[in-house]
Write a protein that holds these residues in place. Structure first.
Motif, PDB file in Angstrom:
ATOM      1  N   ARG A   1       8.766  -3.970   2.408  1.00 19.66           N
ATOM      2  CA  ARG A   1       9.174  -5.092   3.247  1.00 19.66           C
ATOM      3  C   ARG A   1       8.006  -5.527   4.124  1.00 19.66           C
ATOM      4  NH1 ARG A   1      13.243  -4.734   6.945  1.00 19.66           N
ATOM      5  NH2 ARG A   1      12.352  -2.776   7.641  1.00 19.66           N
ATOM      6  N   ARG A   2       7.884  -6.813   4.376  1.00 14.95           N
ATOM      7  CA  ARG A   2       6.791  -7.353   5.201  1.00 14.95           C
ATOM      8  C   ARG A   2       6.766  -6.694   6.574  1.00 14.95           C
ATOM      9  NH1 ARG A   2       3.298 -11.399   6.682  1.00 14.95           N
ATOM     10  NH2 ARG A   2       3.660 -12.324   8.725  1.00 14.95           N
ATOM     11  N   ALA A   3       7.919  -6.510   7.192  1.00 12.42           N
ATOM     12  CA  ALA A   3       7.975  -5.890   8.531  1.00 12.42           C
ATOM     13  C   ALA A   3       7.410  -4.467   8.487  1.00 12.42           C
ATOM     14  CB  ALA A   3       9.407  -5.879   9.051  1.00 12.42           C
ATOM     15  N   ASP A   4       7.729  -3.717   7.447  1.00 12.82           N
ATOM     16  CA  ASP A   4       7.198  -2.355   7.321  1.00 12.82           C
ATOM     17  C   ASP A   4       5.676  -2.390   7.179  1.00 12.82           C
ATOM     18  OD1 ASP A   4       9.778  -1.376   7.428  1.00 12.82           O
ATOM     19  OD2 ASP A   4       9.958  -1.184   5.244  1.00 12.82           O
ATOM     20  N   PHE A   5       5.181  -3.335   6.385  1.00 10.27           N
ATOM     21  CA  PHE A   5       3.747  -3.477   6.179  1.00 10.27           C
ATOM     22  C   PHE A   5       3.042  -3.815   7.495  1.00 10.27           C
ATOM     23  CE2 PHE A   5       0.194  -6.371   4.882  1.00 10.27           C
ATOM     24  CZ  PHE A   5      -0.616  -5.400   4.336  1.00 10.27           C
ATOM     25  N   LEU A   6       3.607  -4.739   8.261  1.00 14.51           N
ATOM     26  CA  LEU A   6       3.004  -5.122   9.537  1.00 14.51           C
ATOM     27  C   LEU A   6       3.019  -3.958  10.533  1.00 14.51           C
ATOM     28  CD1 LEU A   6       4.403  -8.740   9.902  1.00 14.51           C
ATOM     29  CD2 LEU A   6       2.063  -8.062   9.299  1.00 14.51           C
ATOM     30  N   HIS A   7       4.071  -3.168  10.525  1.00 13.36           N
ATOM     31  CA  HIS A   7       4.119  -1.990  11.395  1.00 13.36           C
ATOM     32  C   HIS A   7       3.028  -0.991  11.006  1.00 13.36           C
ATOM     33  CE1 HIS A   7       7.503  -2.718  14.044  1.00 13.36           C
ATOM     34  NE2 HIS A   7       8.146  -3.251  13.010  1.00 13.36           N
TER      35      HIS A   7
ATOM     36  N   MET B   1       0.850  -1.175   0.000  1.00 10.94           N
ATOM     37  CA  MET B   1       0.000   0.000   0.000  1.00 10.94           C
ATOM     38  C   MET B   1       0.893   1.234   0.000  1.00 10.94           C
ATOM     39  SD  MET B   1      -3.128  -1.060   2.581  1.00 10.94           S
ATOM     40  CE  MET B   1      -2.429  -0.046   3.830  1.00 10.94           C
ATOM     41  N   ARG B   2       0.994   1.864  -1.126  1.00 11.35           N
ATOM     42  CA  ARG B   2       1.809   3.074  -1.196  1.00 11.35           C
ATOM     43  C   ARG B   2       1.070   4.261  -0.608  1.00 11.35           C
ATOM     44  NH1 ARG B   2       6.110   3.001  -5.851  1.00 11.35           N
ATOM     45  NH2 ARG B   2       6.575   0.826  -5.696  1.00 11.35           N
ATOM     46  N   TRP B   3      -0.229   4.306  -0.806  1.00 12.63           N
ATOM     47  CA  TRP B   3      -1.054   5.341  -0.184  1.00 12.63           C
ATOM     48  C   TRP B   3      -2.091   4.644   0.655  1.00 12.63           C
ATOM     49  CZ3 TRP B   3       0.154   5.919  -5.437  1.00 12.63           C
ATOM     50  CH2 TRP B   3       1.020   6.982  -5.701  1.00 12.63           C
ATOM     51  N   CYS B   4      -2.294   5.155   1.816  1.00  5.91           N
ATOM     52  CA  CYS B   4      -3.255   4.542   2.715  1.00  5.91           C
ATOM     53  C   CYS B   4      -4.510   5.413   2.735  1.00  5.91           C
ATOM     54  CB  CYS B   4      -2.660   4.403   4.109  1.00  5.91           C
ATOM     55  SG  CYS B   4      -3.628   3.344   5.148  1.00  5.91           S
ATOM     56  N   TRP B   5      -5.631   4.855   2.307  1.00  5.95           N
ATOM     57  CA  TRP B   5      -6.891   5.600   2.242  1.00  5.95           C
ATOM     58  C   TRP B   5      -7.807   5.273   3.396  1.00  5.95           C
ATOM     59  CZ3 TRP B   5      -6.808   9.718  -0.515  1.00  5.95           C
ATOM     60  CH2 TRP B   5      -5.908   9.796  -1.567  1.00  5.95           C
ATOM     61  N   ILE B   6      -7.232   4.703   4.452  1.00 10.32           N
ATOM     62  CA  ILE B   6      -7.961   4.533   5.699  1.00 10.32           C
ATOM     63  C   ILE B   6      -7.101   5.114   6.813  1.00 10.32           C
ATOM     64  CG2 ILE B   6      -9.249   2.522   4.904  1.00 10.32           C
ATOM     65  CD1 ILE B   6      -7.402   0.747   6.429  1.00 10.32           C
ATOM     66  N   ASP B   7      -7.751   5.629   7.855  1.00  8.06           N
ATOM     67  CA  ASP B   7      -7.014   6.201   8.977  1.00  8.06           C
ATOM     68  C   ASP B   7      -6.810   5.192  10.094  1.00  8.06           C
ATOM     69  OD1 ASP B   7      -6.722   8.677   7.775  1.00  8.06           O
ATOM     70  OD2 ASP B   7      -8.596   9.445   8.611  1.00  8.06           O
TER      71      ASP B   7
END
Length: 170
Positions: free
Chosen positions: A135-141, A1-7
């Motif tokens: 990276r998976r770790a970044d996504f999980l964070h 997700m490069r842009w997150c459209w949920i808060d």
């Protein structure tokens, strides 16, 4: 997700349903750029918020290890527009989740008012040899920041466990 459209997530039942919110600010560029002089949220961004909410619901079933890609929107109906100052609630319900694909029913609400509803189909496949977008770790964070593990519940009602990557010391 490069842009997150949920808060943030406000509800999450593994394999069943998810609710997330997005607060639309007048400070967001896209509300001004779409129709100059008439600030509103483009419908594609509402669809993206619905897709991210539903996609994360599906992805959690595979411990966020498989690629979950929006493949098709069989149906979407818009009843109203979204404007700056609105708090949108994205609701996703799993119709089915299988190893090769998933179908979700979605709604976008402003308070009790239905803004849009539809269905989103996702294709699911193993990661290829291409360079990953993140990276998976970044996504999980990022999911932790969105409070998914704080409000998430498994099918039996127990809290979703934190993935090992989030519990191990850095």
């Amino acid at each position: 997700m490069r842009w997150c459209w949920i808060d943030r997530f406000i509800e999450f039942e593994a394999g069943r349903s998810a609710k997330a919110v997005k607060v639309i600010s007048l400070a967001e560029d896209y509300v001004h750029d779409y129709l100059p002089g008439y600030p509103l949220v483009p419908r594609c961004f509402v669809i993206e918020g619905l897709a991210q909410t539903a996609g994360l619901l599906v992805s959690q079933q595979f411990d966020f290890r498989l690629n979950v890609i929006l493949a098709k929107i069989p149906r979407i109906v818009f009843f109203h527009e979204a404007f700056p100052g609105d708090v949108l609630t994205y609701v996703a319900r799993a119709e089915f989740i299988r190893r090769d694909g998933a179908l979700t029913s979605t709604q976008c609400l402003r308070g009790e008012e239905l803004l849009a509803e539809g269905q989103i189909f996702f294709a699911i496949f193993e990661a290829g040899q291409q360079m990953p977008l993140f990276r998976r770790a970044d996504f999980l964070h990022q999911l932790r920041m969105l409070r998914l593990f704080e409000v998430g519940r498994g099918p039996d009602g127990t809290p979703l466990p934190l993935p090992a990557e989030l519990t191990e010391p850095v």
